[in-house]
Enzyme design. Structure first.
Site, PDB file in Angstrom:
ATOM      1  CE1 TYR A 149     -11.853 -42.390  -6.911  1.00 43.31           C
ATOM      2  CE2 TYR A 149     -10.521 -40.527  -7.647  1.00 43.31           C
ATOM      3  CZ  TYR A 149     -10.849 -41.870  -7.708  1.00 43.31           C
ATOM      4  OH  TYR A 149     -10.154 -42.700  -8.550  1.00 43.31           O
ATOM      5  CB  SER A 186     -10.724 -46.416 -14.029  1.00 41.06           C
ATOM      6  OG  SER A 186     -11.706 -45.933 -14.919  1.00 41.06           O
ATOM      7  CE  LYS A 187      -8.821 -40.044 -12.320  1.00 42.66           C
ATOM      8  NZ  LYS A 187      -7.648 -40.928 -12.324  1.00 42.66           N
ATOM      9  NE  ARG A 188     -13.546 -40.450 -17.856  1.00 47.76           N
ATOM     10  CZ  ARG A 188     -13.502 -39.895 -19.061  1.00 47.76           C
ATOM     11  NH1 ARG A 188     -12.395 -39.955 -19.758  1.00 47.76           N
ATOM     12  NH2 ARG A 188     -14.557 -39.297 -19.563  1.00 47.76           N
TER      13      ARG A 188
END
Length: 443
Positions: free
Chosen positions: A16, A213-215
């Site tokens: 992503y 972060s990606k979350r």
RNA sequence: GGCGCGUUCGUCUAGUGGUUAGGACACAGCCCUCUCAAGGCUGGUGCACGGGUUCGACUCCCGUACGCGCUGCCA
């Protein structure tokens, strides 16, 4: 203008495009466009444990969506390819040989390390200024590994080699690389290469100041694509994170940003991503964009919601009147579904509130009869007809507007009623009125 | 721990050795109004702390605190 100016965005394919990466890409792109230089995309896929093909795809999509076109790189070609590090091993071998011949490399448990000259290195950063790093102590600054025992390459090495090979003039990247920069400079020197200019830009954090972060919500560019943000709004918002036109403008055309953009004007402090403001800016962009663009951007969302629209003119007319109301493109289906089907749902709360009182039904009947007499079905005629009736009945405009709105849309909120009715057309409106009246009478 | 970077409203920012420290988002209230928005108006909250330098510091210097980054055979 200045072909010597060459910058690059060098993400590793993780599946992503991170919003922080997007901002880094954006600043590189702005710098290149401002100076008429080249913007290069390079995929740093040296870590063999990760996938590359599909993962890189997400990066291409994100950049394209944001309108950050690259002059060289995967799919664009260029004289300095290949632009995937996994395909550049011959080049790295060559440079490794050069370092080995110069006595800079030693082996350690199968890995190869670069022997630091053990000196002070001054990084002259375009954003952060001159910074002196003391690399004389091996205890605190160990010799960096450049190749693993399995033969795969380490970021610090290949990143520098590629920047040399691709003739990168300015390295614009996240501040997380600032402390790595002196080590990179040692490499440039050992290879007898000219060091590029460096510009380390502040990081993007969450609203609470923690690292994104990606979350985290909003960390992925795909989130904005899916939720119905206009790319130009997100891009505009990103421009304002760490950079400012310094004249209080918030919504600012990208061409204007390109014209004004300078690395020296970038802030040094990390910025928190404020989704509220991004959302607000999106509403501004949607409200001010052309109907044609709105129709175009809305299409995939209507398709996804299975709203079938055979009549393009009718679609355009309906979208034109909800444009200023909508904040996200993904809201459009719910805002417009009732225009295109007779199977629209009735909000129970709205029905109860409006038709709870018995006069409402009588008024709707009276309004139906008045509307039936209208020859020219226009906003003006509809409005004056409704207002005249209200006067005659001795009720407020709203006492007629609300029942009418619920009857034709099933909802209590929506665009201006008169415009709605005009777009729907007389025939459809009267039919819906009749159906509502019949339903109410049946109770 | 060591090294580096940073610190103006809750958030993004403008700003100057002497300003009523400005704008935007968010928030509250009011106006407008057919709903919801939009728009208009009003309001509150801010220069991290402590020392210097100076006639005077939010602005310059030092320190402290706090935050972030780096310190990998991640990138």
């Amino acid at each position: 203008m200045n072909p010597e100016i060459r910058v690059r965005f060098a993400p590793s394919p993780t599946g992503y495009l991170h919003i922080g990466g997007a901002r880094t890409a954006l600043f590189n792109w702005l710098f290149a466009r401002h100076h008429g230089g080249k913007f290069v995309l390079r995929i740093e896929d040296t870590d063999r444990t990760r996938n590359t093909e599909e993962a890189a795809e997400a990066i291409y999509e994100g950049l394209q969506w944001l309108g950050l076109d690259w002059d060289e790189g995967p799919r664009a070609g260029g004289d300095f390819g290949p632009y995937l590090q996994s395909q550049r091993t011959d080049i790295y071998e060559r440079y490794l040989k050069q370092l080995q011949d110069g006595g800079h490399i030693f082996e350690d448990a199968g890995a190869l390390r670069f022997r630091s000259p053990r000196e002070h290195v001054v990084v002259d950063d375009l954003v952060c200024g001159k910074i002196d790093f003391d690399l004389t102590n091996p205890g605190t600054h160990p010799d960096m590994t450049i190749r693993r025992p399995d033969g795969s390459w380490i970021f610090h090495f290949v990143n520098v080699i590629d920047d040399i090979e691709m003739k990168i003039s300015h390295v614009i990247r996240g501040e997380d690389h600032l402390s790595n920069t002196p080590k990179h400079i040692e490499l440039y020197r050992a290879l007898g290469a000219t060091t590029p200019h460096f510009a380390h830009i502040p990081l993007i954090l969450n609203r609470d100041g923690s690292k994104m972060s990606k979350r985290d919500e909003g960390a992925r560019v795909t989130t904005y694509m899916e939720q119905g943000y206009a790319a130009e709004a997100v891009r505009n918002y990103l421009c304002l994170l760490g950079w400012s036109p310094k004249d209080n403008r918030e919504k600012i055309d990208i061409d204007e940003v390109i014209r004004l953009f300078e690395l020296e004007k970038i802030n040094r402090r990390n910025a928190a991503f404020d989704l509220d403001k991004c959302f607000w800016l999106n509403g501004q962009y949607i409200a001010q964009m052309s109907v044609d663009r709105f129709v175009e951007l809305t299409r995939p969302f209507l398709e996804k919601a299975n709203i079938d629209v055979p009549d393009k003119g009718y679609l355009r007319a309906a979208l034109a009147i909800v444009k200023e109301k909508v904040k996200l493109l993904s809201d459009v289906p719910e805002w417009t579904r009732y225009f295109f089907t007779e199977q629209y749902e009735f909000d129970p709360a709205a029905v109860e509130k409006v038709f709870g009182k018995p006069e409402a039904t009588e008024r709707l009947i009276a309004l139906r009869d008045e509307f039936a007499k209208i020859e020219n079905w226009t906003v003006e005629e509809i409005e004056s007809s409704l207002k005249t009736l209200a006067q005659k009945l001795g009720c407020k405009t709203g006492d007629l507007v609300h029942p009418a709105r619920v009857a034709v849309s099933g909802r209590s909120v929506g665009p201006s009623l008169y415009h709605m009715l005009e777009v729907m057309g007389k025939e459809r409106v009267l039919a819906r009125f009749d159906r509502m009246i019949a339903q109410l009478g049946a109770k």
